[in-house]
Design a protein around this motif. Structure first.
Motif, PDB file in Angstrom:
ATOM      1  N   ARG A   1       0.826  -1.204   0.000  1.00  0.00           N
ATOM      2  CA  ARG A   1       0.000   0.000   0.000  1.00  0.00           C
ATOM      3  C   ARG A   1       0.860   1.254   0.000  1.00  0.00           C
ATOM      4  NH1 ARG A   1      -3.557  -1.618   4.414  1.00  0.00           N
ATOM      5  NH2 ARG A   1      -3.447   0.579   4.903  1.00  0.00           N
TER       6      ARG A   1
ATOM      7  N   GLU B   1       0.441   3.910   1.520  1.00  0.00           N
ATOM      8  CA  GLU B   1       0.627   4.474   2.858  1.00  0.00           C
ATOM      9  C   GLU B   1       1.838   3.890   3.573  1.00  0.00           C
ATOM     10  OE1 GLU B   1      -2.249   3.374   1.742  1.00  0.00           O
ATOM     11  OE2 GLU B   1      -3.914   4.652   2.375  1.00  0.00           O
ATOM     12  N   TRP B   2       2.190   2.642   3.269  1.00  0.00           N
ATOM     13  CA  TRP B   2       3.356   2.063   3.940  1.00  0.00           C
ATOM     14  C   TRP B   2       4.611   2.819   3.552  1.00  0.00           C
ATOM     15  CZ3 TRP B   2       1.603  -3.523   2.437  1.00  0.00           C
ATOM     16  CH2 TRP B   2       0.603  -3.927   3.331  1.00  0.00           C
TER      17      TRP B   2
ATOM     18  N   LEU C   1       8.595   8.782   8.683  1.00  0.00           N
ATOM     19  CA  LEU C   1       9.297   8.406   9.913  1.00  0.00           C
ATOM     20  C   LEU C   1      10.808   8.506   9.737  1.00  0.00           C
ATOM     21  CD1 LEU C   1       7.083   5.386  10.946  1.00  0.00           C
ATOM     22  CD2 LEU C   1       7.467   7.438  12.304  1.00  0.00           C
TER      23      LEU C   1
ATOM     24  N   TRP D   1      -0.697 -12.191   6.697  1.00  0.00           N
ATOM     25  CA  TRP D   1      -0.364 -10.787   6.908  1.00  0.00           C
ATOM     26  C   TRP D   1      -1.325  -9.845   6.220  1.00  0.00           C
ATOM     27  CZ3 TRP D   1       5.525 -10.954   5.779  1.00  0.00           C
ATOM     28  CH2 TRP D   1       6.204 -11.204   6.985  1.00  0.00           C
TER      29      TRP D   1
ATOM     30  N   ARG E   1      -0.872  16.873   2.986  1.00  0.00           N
ATOM     31  CA  ARG E   1       0.188  16.154   2.281  1.00  0.00           C
ATOM     32  C   ARG E   1       1.285  17.102   1.809  1.00  0.00           C
ATOM     33  NH1 ARG E   1      -0.610  11.080   0.603  1.00  0.00           N
ATOM     34  NH2 ARG E   1       0.416  11.412  -1.384  1.00  0.00           N
TER      35      ARG E   1
ATOM     36  N   MET F   1       2.947  11.470  11.263  1.00  0.00           N
ATOM     37  CA  MET F   1       1.686  11.455  10.538  1.00  0.00           C
ATOM     38  C   MET F   1       0.910  10.185  10.869  1.00  0.00           C
ATOM     39  SD  MET F   1       0.889  12.553   6.724  1.00  0.00           S
ATOM     40  CE  MET F   1      -0.728  12.412   5.989  1.00  0.00           C
TER      41      MET F   1
ATOM     42  N   PHE G   1      -2.403   7.994   9.526  1.00  0.00           N
ATOM     43  CA  PHE G   1      -3.228   7.847   8.328  1.00  0.00           C
ATOM     44  C   PHE G   1      -4.597   7.288   8.684  1.00  0.00           C
ATOM     45  CE2 PHE G   1       1.158   7.659   7.153  1.00  0.00           C
ATOM     46  CZ  PHE G   1       1.242   8.296   5.931  1.00  0.00           C
TER      47      PHE G   1
ATOM     48  N   SER H   1      -6.100   4.917   7.261  1.00  0.00           N
ATOM     49  CA  SER H   1      -6.128   3.450   7.208  1.00  0.00           C
ATOM     50  C   SER H   1      -5.042   2.834   8.083  1.00  0.00           C
ATOM     51  CB  SER H   1      -5.942   3.004   5.776  1.00  0.00           C
ATOM     52  OG  SER H   1      -4.769   3.597   5.262  1.00  0.00           O
TER      53      SER H   1
ATOM     54  N   ALA I   1      -2.111   2.196   8.313  1.00  0.00           N
ATOM     55  CA  ALA I   1      -0.822   2.043   7.627  1.00  0.00           C
ATOM     56  C   ALA I   1       0.262   1.484   8.532  1.00  0.00           C
ATOM     57  CB  ALA I   1      -0.368   3.372   7.013  1.00  0.00           C
TER      58      ALA I   1
ATOM     59  N   PHE J   1       2.944  -1.309   9.571  1.00  0.00           N
ATOM     60  CA  PHE J   1       3.687  -2.273   8.765  1.00  0.00           C
ATOM     61  C   PHE J   1       3.280  -3.681   9.199  1.00  0.00           C
ATOM     62  CE2 PHE J   1       6.804   1.334   9.264  1.00  0.00           C
ATOM     63  CZ  PHE J   1       6.428   1.943   8.078  1.00  0.00           C
ATOM     64  N   PRO J   2       2.701  -4.477   8.296  1.00  0.00           N
ATOM     65  CA  PRO J   2       2.108  -5.750   8.718  1.00  0.00           C
ATOM     66  C   PRO J   2       3.147  -6.786   9.119  1.00  0.00           C
ATOM     67  CG  PRO J   2       2.019  -5.529   6.334  1.00  0.00           C
ATOM     68  CD  PRO J   2       2.538  -4.222   6.864  1.00  0.00           C
ATOM     69  N   ASN J   3       4.391  -6.601   8.671  1.00  0.00           N
ATOM     70  CA  ASN J   3       5.420  -7.599   8.964  1.00  0.00           C
ATOM     71  C   ASN J   3       6.126  -7.334  10.286  1.00  0.00           C
ATOM     72  OD1 ASN J   3       6.445  -5.223   7.715  1.00  0.00           O
ATOM     73  ND2 ASN J   3       8.408  -6.243   7.486  1.00  0.00           N
TER      74      ASN J   3
ATOM     75  N   TYR K   1       1.148  -8.791  16.316  1.00  0.00           N
ATOM     76  CA  TYR K   1       1.204  -8.224  14.975  1.00  0.00           C
ATOM     77  C   TYR K   1      -0.043  -7.389  14.734  1.00  0.00           C
ATOM     78  CZ  TYR K   1       5.315 -10.863  13.735  1.00  0.00           C
ATOM     79  OH  TYR K   1       6.602 -11.328  13.675  1.00  0.00           O
TER      80      TYR K   1
ATOM     81  N   PHE L   1      -2.317  -7.430  12.539  1.00  0.00           N
ATOM     82  CA  PHE L   1      -3.558  -8.115  12.194  1.00  0.00           C
ATOM     83  C   PHE L   1      -4.221  -8.764  13.403  1.00  0.00           C
ATOM     84  CE2 PHE L   1      -0.609 -11.645  11.849  1.00  0.00           C
ATOM     85  CZ  PHE L   1      -1.358 -12.731  12.267  1.00  0.00           C
TER      86      PHE L   1
ATOM     87  N   ARG M   1       3.548   5.307  17.067  1.00  0.00           N
ATOM     88  CA  ARG M   1       4.644   5.227  16.111  1.00  0.00           C
ATOM     89  C   ARG M   1       5.027   6.626  15.622  1.00  0.00           C
ATOM     90  NH1 ARG M   1       3.666   2.173  10.490  1.00  0.00           N
ATOM     91  NH2 ARG M   1       2.319   3.992  10.204  1.00  0.00           N
ATOM     92  N   ALA M   2       3.983   7.453  15.387  1.00  0.00           N
ATOM     93  CA  ALA M   2       4.260   8.800  14.901  1.00  0.00           C
ATOM     94  C   ALA M   2       4.913   9.650  15.981  1.00  0.00           C
ATOM     95  CB  ALA M   2       2.969   9.453  14.417  1.00  0.00           C
TER      96      ALA M   2
END
Ligand SMILES: Nc1ncnc2c1ncn2[C@@H]1O[C@H](COP(=O)(O)OP(=O)(O)OP(=O)(O)O)[C@@H](O)[C@H]1O
Ligand SMILES: [Mg+2]
Lengths: 283, 263, 352
Positions: A175, A177-178, A185, A281, C47, C79, C81, C83, C85, C87-89, C130, C132, C146-147
């Motif tokens: 995405r 946004e990532w 950051l 994931w 933005r 920032m 977001f 959604s 955003a 990091f899923p990993n 994680y 999810f 995180r921000a």
């Protein structure tokens, strides 16, 4: 309706019967045969007999071709898919490239061999043009379409498109946004790829590599039409064995086939496992 | 930003050259049969070869048979599994994926050993039996594509509700499958069918090892003995593959239109 | 110069001008909301501040520095977001640590900061999960942590609550405001929910068609709307058209023949048309609401809980009025003729 439900498994009996008779039993027959001697008793001799130089070298060259074509297929396919998805090229590139990939990934077998013979064979278009225009004789340099690199180059014609087809959805899944979150950051582009994008893509990449490997390892027709029997890779050796029992011992043939199942099976297990991981994931 | 686009174009163009060269090379080679000028001689030779007609016809019949058998086998099973036996889904899915794992040469090796003349089911003993065995083999090869296409098609339907609605109107199972389910997954079936056609038409290993006069072994034979005709054959085969994929695109696009209209 | 100063900002996408003449000065530690309808350019301004879009013209200064030429990763901005955003990993803790990690901070410092941040968002126990495995509200809190972990100069939030359900939205917005005040961080918060903007902001920027229509405190925005758009977008409003009878004494004819004395001079000339606005809560059922007395017919009754909203047809106009719910006196029925009243001093003149 509920009165019937005890028998509802009957509905899939035709399918199960078919799979049993024409998929499972034939395969089991080979696997069991690999562990039996002529008299029908259990033995490991067939398997140990695989470890003779001619067969080992056939496995080795098969594995090398499969690894090379899968690795190059992954790299080039990834580069092309990434160029298409992330490279900022116009949107109309996408449709034709994906359609073409669908065609090319299914264009394997005998005609593919013809196409490469007509292109890179001794009289092929590219060979001739390179010689006449640039004075480069690739055959004098040691290139041969009937060789390891020739076959690898040919396999790439279906490996690259397959990679494009499988990896494009994964790239689409990255995405925007990532990338933005990472850069706000403080991450550089390289840090984003190293810490976020590649780890996210990694299961897909590894899984696709395994799939391409299995794909190349089991391919017979292209290699046979291209090289005849001059290149001893496992499927061709097995093909010759089935046709004419060149090994004298049919049980050695079983063992070779068993070896193929093991290798493609492991590769596919990796593929399925990795797929499941990446889907977890991506929810 | 601009640098990235440059690299992207470079990768795409290099890739396209790799894909274009063999196609151009083959086309050019296939026209070279007459000395000193381009001609369609290679195609003329191929197209007038009686073996071409025989083997191509044989493979087309095989492909059609495979499609019919595949549909008969896959559609009721996928439907039934979705409706009544969701617990069996992983098993069925595993079975349909197996042909991707087990190399075809191993499967046909098993056929030859299991159904030879001295076995309990001597299919290879007669021409008809061998043809049948080849048909079954092709169906096994097509299974992963067929099943996935149909199952995806069924997923977008509410199978249970459709079935109950049909039952409440007094329809029997055959009627439900034929009149309700089949039309709704027709596009999925057609996609699977075209892909099956593309795979079966040039298939080599099964036909060669079962010794059947199919198009794949014919091409291989031509390749071993002639110079220019193989290139013509490759062009024809590529055109067929392209046609099949084009038809898949066409029917899926058609489906999108009808879906929008249904809403 | 203010801590964050945006001047004459403009942005074109192709031929479409999306942001026009945008000026804003935000003091250090201030919480400013951008409020406006969908597509009015809120995200685009945000933005540009973040560095994801380049302004067509104009300047953006943060802490005295012009940042327009800086890349996003050089601006030291946080920032959040819409959604999430995440990091899923990476685990929750690794997500929070990300900014410090890419900055190459020592391990001990990273660990301490992560612990501090997770405590701030009250998710100490979930550091090893994680994304999810978290709910939407939890994910957004992690995104906030995180921000904040990199101690940014400015925090930007783009509709951070709009993907969440109503209950969590209210509790999380208060949590965000509390954390913001605790850290004293300069914040821009984008929303199209006026209640959200009114309840947590120091100041609000009401945006319309790429412009800042009004910048002011929630009280000013609500009670003294600068334009008709602001008046109608923020809260519910009755718009009344009238004729100016005597500008210097502030006498207007409303609804045809009702003369109203505003008690203050109005801009304009005699017989000019004027637009007046009136909040529903300024209108009272019965005769005790003030000097202006009207009669009308009840068209609908909406029970909103603590408040009951009536719409009453007066002359040709439909008028909304809000009254508190009182168990002892049920609201009038639809079709009943009622008297309504309001004070002339409650009439607002947008732009005044
Ligand atoms: N990259 C772009 N290219 C072209 N037009 C754009 C682009 N980004 C935004 N726009 C247009 O700019 C206008 C403002 O968009 P923006 O996203 O800033 O609105 P917004 O106020 O954030 O709306 P929302 O509340 O829906 O998020 C819209 O009309 C949009 O279509
Ligand atoms: Mg927005």
């Amino acid at each position: 309706m509920s009165s019937k439900s005890g028998l509802s498994w009957l509905g899939i009996v035709p399918f199960l019967l078919f799979a049993l008779l024409f998929l499972l039993l034939p395969t089991m027959n080979i696997v069991v045969g690999a562990f039996r001697n002529q008299a029908g008793a259990f033995t490991l001799e067939n398997i140990t007999n695989l470890f003779q130089p001619s067969i080992l070298s056939a496995y080795w060259i098969s594995i090398r071709i499969s690894v090379a074509s899968a690795l190059l297929g992954c790299l080039i396919g990834f580069a092309m898919a990434a160029a298409m998805v992330l490279g900022g090229v116009p949107g109309w590139v996408r449709g034709p490239l994906l359609t073409f990939s669908g065609v090319a990934s299914n264009f394997a077998g005998v005609p593919l061999a013809f196409a490469f013979l007509a292109t890179l064979g001794r009289l092929g278009l590219v060979t001739v043009l390179l010689r006449e225009w640039l004075g480069v004789n690739i055959y004098a340099w040691g290139f041969n379409i009937l060789s390891f690199w020739g076959l690898t180059l040919t396999y790439l014609f279906f490996q690259i498109p397959l990679m494009i087809l499988i990896i494009t959805p994964a790239l689409d899944g990255l995405r925007r946004e990532w990338k933005e979150a990472a850069s706000i950051l403080g991450a550089s582009n390289a840090q984003y790829w190293y810490l976020v994008a590649l780890p996210i893509l990694w299961p897909s990449l590894l899984g696709t590599f395994a799939l391409l490997f299995a794909n190349a390892f089991g391919a017979v027709a292209t290699a046979y039409a291209l090289t005849g029997s001059s290149l001893s890779i496992v499927p061709i050796m097995l093909f010759a064995q089935i046709r004419g029992d060149v090994l004298q011992d049919p049980h050695l043939g079983y063992a070779m086939a068993f070896g193929m199942i093991v290798i493609t099976g492991v590769a596919n297990l990796i593929y399925i496992g990795m797929r499941m991981r990446s889907e977890r994931w991506m929810r | 930003m601009r640098g990235r686009r440059l690299w992207a174009w470079l990768a795409l163009i290099l890739g396209m050259i790799y894909f274009a060269l063999p196609l151009i090379g083959t086309l050019e080679f296939s026209l070279r049969m007459r000395r000193g000028e381009y001609s369609l001689d290679a195609y003329r030779v191929i197209l007038s070869d009686p073996h071409f007609h025989a083997t191509f016809g044989f493979s087309v019949l095989m492909a059609l048979g495979t499609i019919v058998l595949g549909v008969l086998l896959v559609v009721p099973t996928a439907y039934w599994v979705r409706l009544r036996l969701p617990r069996w889904r992983p098993v069925i899915e595993f079975l349909t994926l197996l042909p991707l794992v087990i190399p075809p040469i191993v499967v046909v090796f098993g056929y030859i050993r299991l159904y030879n003349t001295s076995s309990w089911l001597p299919l290879t003993g007669s021409v008809g039996g061998t043809n049948l065995l080849l048909l079954f083999g092709y169906t096994v090869l097509a299974l992963p594509y067929m099943y996935r296409a149909v199952d995806t098609g069924l997923r977008s339907l509410d199978v249970a509700t459709l079935t109950e609605a049909a039952q409440s109107l007094g329809a029997g199972w055959i009627t439900i499958l034929w009149r309700v389910i089949l039309p709704n997954v027709l596009v999925a079936i057609l996609s699977g069918a075209f892909l099956t056609f593309a795979i079966v038409i040039g298939e080599f290993v099964l036909a060669a090892l079962l010794n059947r006069p199919a198009f794949g072994p014919f091409m291989q034979l031509i390749g071993a003995n002639r110079a220019y005709e193989p290139a013509a054959l490759a062009v024809i085969a590529f055109a067929i593959t392209w046609l099949c994929m084009g038809l898949i695109q066409l029917v899926t696009r058609f489906q999108k239109h009808t879906q929008i209209r249904q809403r | 110069m203010a801590f964050l100063e945006i001047s004459s900002l403009q942005k074109d996408f192709g031929s479409a001008r999306v942001v026009t003449d945008f000026d804003l000065a935000v003091a250090q530690g201030e919480f400013v909301s951008f409020l406006g309808p969908s597509g009015c350019g809120k995200t685009t301004v945000l933005r540009m501040v973040a560095g994801f879009e380049t302004p067509t013209s104009g300047t953006i200064h943060i802490d005295g520095q012009d940042v327009v030429s800086f890349k996003p990763n050089q601006r030291n901005i946080g920032m959040v977001f819409q959604s999430y955003a995440l990091f899923p990993n990476l685990t929750v803790a690794q997500n929070v640590a990300f900014g410090l990690r890419v900055a190459g901070r020592p391990k001990a410092e990273i660990q301490a900061t992560v612990r501090e941040m997770l405590a701030l968002i009250k998710l100490e126990a979930l550091g090893a999960r994680y994304p999810f495995q978290l709910s939407g509200g939890q994910q957004q809190r992690v995104a906030l942590a995180r921000a904040l972990a990199v101690k940014p100069k400015v925090l930007l939030l783009d509709e951070p609550l709009s993907a969440l359900d109503a209950k969590i939205r209210v509790s999380l917005r208060e949590e965000i405001r509390a954390i913001q005040q605790q850290l004293g961080i300069t914040t821009i918060f984008v929303t199209h929910d006026q209640e959200e903007a009114l309840s947590i902001s120091d100041r609000i920027v009401v945006m319309h068609n790429g412009r800042a229509d009004q910048v002011g405190t929630p009280f000013e925005i609500y009670n003294h709307p600068a334009t008709r758009f602001v008046a109608s977008f923020v809260g519910s409003i009755n718009v009344l058209n009238g004729i100016l009878l005597e500008p210097e004494r502030g006498i207007v004819a409303l609804l045809g023949d009702v003369q109203v004395h505003l008690g203050r001079p109005l801009a304009g000339r005699q017989n000019d048309e004027v637009t007046l606005a009136l909040r529903p809560e300024s209108v009272t059922l019965g005769g005790n609401g003030g000097g202006v007395q009207l009669k009308g017919q009840v068209e609908s009754v909406n029970f909103l809980g603590s408040v009951i909203r009536l719409s009453v047809r007066v002359g040709g106009n439909l008028m909304l009025l809000d009254g508190f719910n009182q168990p002892s006196s049920p609201p009038p029925k639809v079709g009943e003729t009622v008297q309504v009243s309001f004070g002339a001093e409650d009439l607002m003149v947008p732009g005044e």
